[in-house]
Enzyme design. Structure first.
Site, mmCIF file in Angstrom:
data_model
loop_
_atom_site.group_PDB
_atom_site.id
_atom_site.type_symbol
_atom_site.label_atom_id
_atom_site.label_comp_id
_atom_site.label_asym_id
_atom_site.label_seq_id
_atom_site.Cartn_x
_atom_site.Cartn_y
_atom_site.Cartn_z
ATOM 1 N N GLU A 28 5.090 -4.030 1.940
ATOM 2 C CA GLU A 28 4.338 -4.157 0.692
ATOM 3 C C GLU A 28 5.327 -4.270 -0.455
ATOM 4 O O GLU A 28 6.379 -3.621 -0.443
ATOM 5 C CB GLU A 28 3.443 -2.931 0.462
ATOM 6 C CG GLU A 28 2.719 -3.027 -0.883
ATOM 7 C CD GLU A 28 1.628 -1.998 -1.090
ATOM 8 O OE1 GLU A 28 1.667 -0.946 -0.426
ATOM 9 O OE2 GLU A 28 0.764 -2.244 -1.945
ATOM 10 N N GLU A 30 -7.539 -0.610 2.291
ATOM 11 C CA GLU A 30 -7.896 0.800 2.483
ATOM 12 C C GLU A 30 -9.292 0.996 1.926
ATOM 13 O O GLU A 30 -9.515 1.813 1.041
ATOM 14 C CB GLU A 30 -6.883 1.651 1.713
ATOM 15 C CG GLU A 30 -6.411 2.851 2.430
ATOM 16 C CD GLU A 30 -5.248 3.515 1.715
ATOM 17 O OE1 GLU A 30 -5.262 3.614 0.467
ATOM 18 O OE2 GLU A 30 -4.329 3.970 2.413
ATOM 19 N N CYS A 32 -2.059 -1.651 -1.188
ATOM 20 C CA CYS A 32 -2.953 -1.825 -2.334
ATOM 21 C C CYS A 32 -2.754 -3.157 -3.056
ATOM 22 O O CYS A 32 -3.667 -3.618 -3.741
ATOM 23 C CB CYS A 32 -2.762 -0.676 -3.317
ATOM 24 S SG CYS A 32 -3.337 0.902 -2.656
HETATM 25 O O1 AHR Z 1 2.035 2.718 1.084
HETATM 26 C C1 AHR Z 1 1.674 2.904 -0.238
HETATM 27 C C2 AHR Z 1 0.166 2.791 -0.453
HETATM 28 O O2 AHR Z 1 -0.505 3.804 0.239
HETATM 29 C C3 AHR Z 1 -0.467 1.545 0.060
HETATM 30 O O3 AHR Z 1 -0.376 0.517 -0.844
HETATM 31 C C4 AHR Z 1 -1.903 1.942 0.236
HETATM 32 O O4 AHR Z 1 -2.537 1.198 1.243
HETATM 33 C C5 AHR Z 1 -1.830 3.420 0.522
HETATM 34 O O5 AHR Z 1 -2.693 4.118 -0.288
#
Ligand code: AHR
Length: 657
Positions: A48, A375, A243
């Protein structure tokens, strides 16, 4: 340290006297009765763009705000020697160029002192002596204008450590490039561009890349960071988050179609981690998408890992605006998912397969899985998931669909998602756990009783969060990593159900992080694996192909006396692989009987990751404080006698004939 010396002394005395100094714990591994296959995808990577993972991280671009599209057009840039008539103006051509509207106009009047722009990079620019740097810019200059660009890399005191020059001469936009090499290594260099002569010059996409990118790809990725990923031998790469998939509002969700094609046409947007945490605001955090979906697929291919894209399902982050796309307006979102399969797998004469081909990859990327939502939780998710799942299954029945169980591994939302997804015959469900080390120790049994006939599990984001005192890098301490190792024996034992797992987040820049702990830390020149990284690496590099039952008093090893364990067999290397975690602060002696074997090699391998001090961590200054130690292990007969050191994770490999 003292307890380690005492431990060594006891072991030595035990060895000298020919008897084991501890009462032995008897363990049985039945090598002739594998219980489940271990999927090739078992241990993977979660990528990410958080903590400057992409821009300022693995994407090797050194210039920040290269196309002046940040909220403040000159953020990251400094004007050198400004003057009243000489200067820079920002023009916006959004009518003709909506994806990259702004550019800079440099005007220097006759007789004015020289004027320049200086870019600070991402917390500075990491520059290496002897490496070639490629400077490029989109420019146009009228024939009667004679501005020359003097390009310099400078260190913090302002000394030049590399320079070149160019005179853009085209009257219409043209990409110009010039290369030069650096004369010194510098962690926090800047790029200065001086404009000499007089005239007016238009500039956009001012860029600087090192030559030594991963596979030497122009405009590519930072080789040291990719190498750390390659060393993990990941079974899959999940991208682009997290996210960032969802966006704080729908407008800023990740839209893969805007991240392919020419980099100058990829519309920059804000990164949601920009202002997410008041305590760690990062106002200069944007997504240039230089690392876009084509590059993610290419990276997956390079690492021989299955690509696993996660897409927006029409729900913005439920922690933020929680905006929803009405159910009757989901079509464009669903079309994005269907088109992505075509982009990855379609023939060169299909609409999206053609674009992939034009980008340089006529062969398909062999996409096999797709995630619907990150999520997400609640009925709103289930309603949307159903529509997506139906459309994907109808058009691409062989694509496996990953669905979300929400942000927590238990509670009302989790229970609701779990029961609904079961009813819907979901294929793979993404569970997330960020919890204390104690939770990980207590939950090594989590999947022991999961229904073998229902959906499979993607442990899509997990990390133990322990004490967070000291420097940020210290949050990746041994107590967390050891508890993850214990938990992971439970994942491995339950490979019948658990098919993909990834620690999260993956990367963090020491000067630009928002979230801790993280798997890999880096600065502008260096990078290292945390103690958690080595736990991941040991599991992934010693995966095996089938699970063997490992029992102590006829029960799985799930924390009795602080001991955890799992075993696999590798049909390719013909090795029995044992993983043993001693979470206690004292040594424990085990005798592992390898039942059902025909003939074993006398020479085994033992790899140990151990520290007496649970606060031990690696850091950018001391990257190898705790790393695995590999030794030969002599096997006598069909048993393994081993004293497991306090707070240790041990991998033992024995070849079977
Ligand atoms: O890993 C960090 C964040 O944690 C991610 O973006 C999200 O999916 C989770 O809440």
């Amino acid at each position: 340290m003292r307890s380690q010396s005492i431990f060594k002394l006891i072991v030595l005395l035990g060895l000298l006297s020919g008897i084991n100094a501890f009462s032995q714990i008897q363990i049985h591994v039945n090598t002739s009765k594998p219980v489940a296959p271990v999927q090739p995808t078992m241990w993977g990577i979660f990528f990410e763009d958080i903590n400057l993972a992409a821009d300022g991280g693995i994407y090797a671009e050194l210039v920040k705000n290269r196309s002046f599209e940040f909220f403040q057009p000159l953020m990251g840039w400094k004007i050198m020697k400004p003057d009243t008539t000489t200067g820079v103006t920002i023009l916006n051509r959004s009518e003709t160029n909506p994806d990259n509207p702004r550019f800079a106009r440099i005007s220097v009047a006759s007789g004015e002192p020289s004027f320049g722009l200086s870019n600070e990079g991402f917390r500075g620019m990491g520059i290496k002596k002897g490496v070639t740097y490629h400077f490029s810019v989109f420019a146009k200059q009228k024939a009667d204008s004679k501005l020359r660009m003097r390009i310099e890399l400078v260190n913090p005191p302002g000394e030049v450590i590399g320079s070149t020059s160019m005179v853009p001469q085209s009257e219409s936009w043209k990409r110009c490039e010039v290369s030069f090499s650096a004369t010194a290594t510098e962690q926090k260099a800047r790029l200065n561009i001086w404009f000499e002569g007089e005239g007016s010059l238009d500039l956009d996409m001012i860029s600087l890349f090192p030559d030594d990118t991963w596979k030497n790809r122009p405009g590519g990725l930072r080789a040291d960071l990719v190498q750390l990923l390659a060393d993990l031998k990941p079974g899959f790469i999940r991208f682009p988050g997290g996210c960032v998939v969802e966006g704080r509002e729908l407008e800023t969700r990740y839209q893969w179609k805007k991240t392919i094609g020419n980099t100058e046409d990829r519309k920059l947007i804000v990164n949601r981690w920009n202002t997410e945490f008041k305590r760690r605001e990062t106002p200069d955090y944007f997504q240039s998408f230089g690392l876009g979906f084509y590059e993610y697929f290419q990276l997956s291919e390079d690492l021989i890992a299955e690509p696993l894209p996660i897409l927006s399902c029409g729900m913005a982050c439920q922690y933020n605006t929680a905006e929803l796309v009405p159910l009757d307006q989901l079509d464009p979102y669903i079309q994005d998912a269907l088109d992505l399969v075509e982009f990855a797998n379609g023939t060169s004469d299909s609409k999206w397969g053609k674009i992939r081909t034009q980008m340089g990859h006529p062969e398909p990327f062999n996409l096999k899985m797709i995630g619907v939502g990150n999520e997400q939780w609640g009925n709103q998710y289930i309603e949307r998931y159903k529509i997506f799942a139906k459309a994907i299954a109808e058009k691409y029945p062989s694509i496996k669909i990953i669905s979300s169980a929400g942000p927590a591994p238990n509670g009302t939302n989790f229970d609701y998602a779990s029961s609904e997804l079961k009813k819907l015959n979901a294929q793979i469900v993404d569970e997330h756990y960020y919890s204390k080390p104690e939770w990980f120790l207590e939950n090594a049994t989590r999947y022991d009783n999961y229904d073998r006939n229902s959906y499979k599990i993607f442990a899509g984001e997990y990390a133990a969060h322990g004490a967070k005192t000291g420097i940020p890098e210290s949050h990746n301490h041994w107590k967390c990593a050891l508890s993850e190792a214990a938990f992971m024996t439970g994942l491995e034992r339950n490979a019948a159900v658990v098919q993909l797992c990834s620690y999260a987040p993956l990367f963090a820049h020491v000067d630009g992080w928002q979230w801790t702990p993280d798997l890999i830390w880096f600065d502008n020149l260096r990078s290292y694996g945390t103690v958690n990284y080595f736990v991941q690496k040991l599991f992934s590099n010693n995966k095996g192909t089938e699970v063997l039952p490992m029992l102590r008093a006829n029960k799985p090893m799930t924390g009795q006396d602080g001991l955890y364990g799992s075993a696999t067999y590798d049909q390719n290397s013909h090795e029995i692989i044992l993983k043993l975690v001693n979470s206690k602060g004292e040594p424990q002696s085990v005798n592992v009987a390898l039942d059902g074997t025909s003939k074993l090699s006398r020479n085994g391998t033992i790899i140990t990751l151990q520290s007496d001090d649970l606060t031990t961590f690696n850091s950018i200054e001391h990257p190898t404080v705790l790393t695995p130690v590999e030794n030969k292990l002599i096997i006598k007969g069909k048993t393994v006698d081993q004293v497991l050191a306090p707070y240790s994770f041990t991998v033992i490999k024995i070849k079977q004939y």
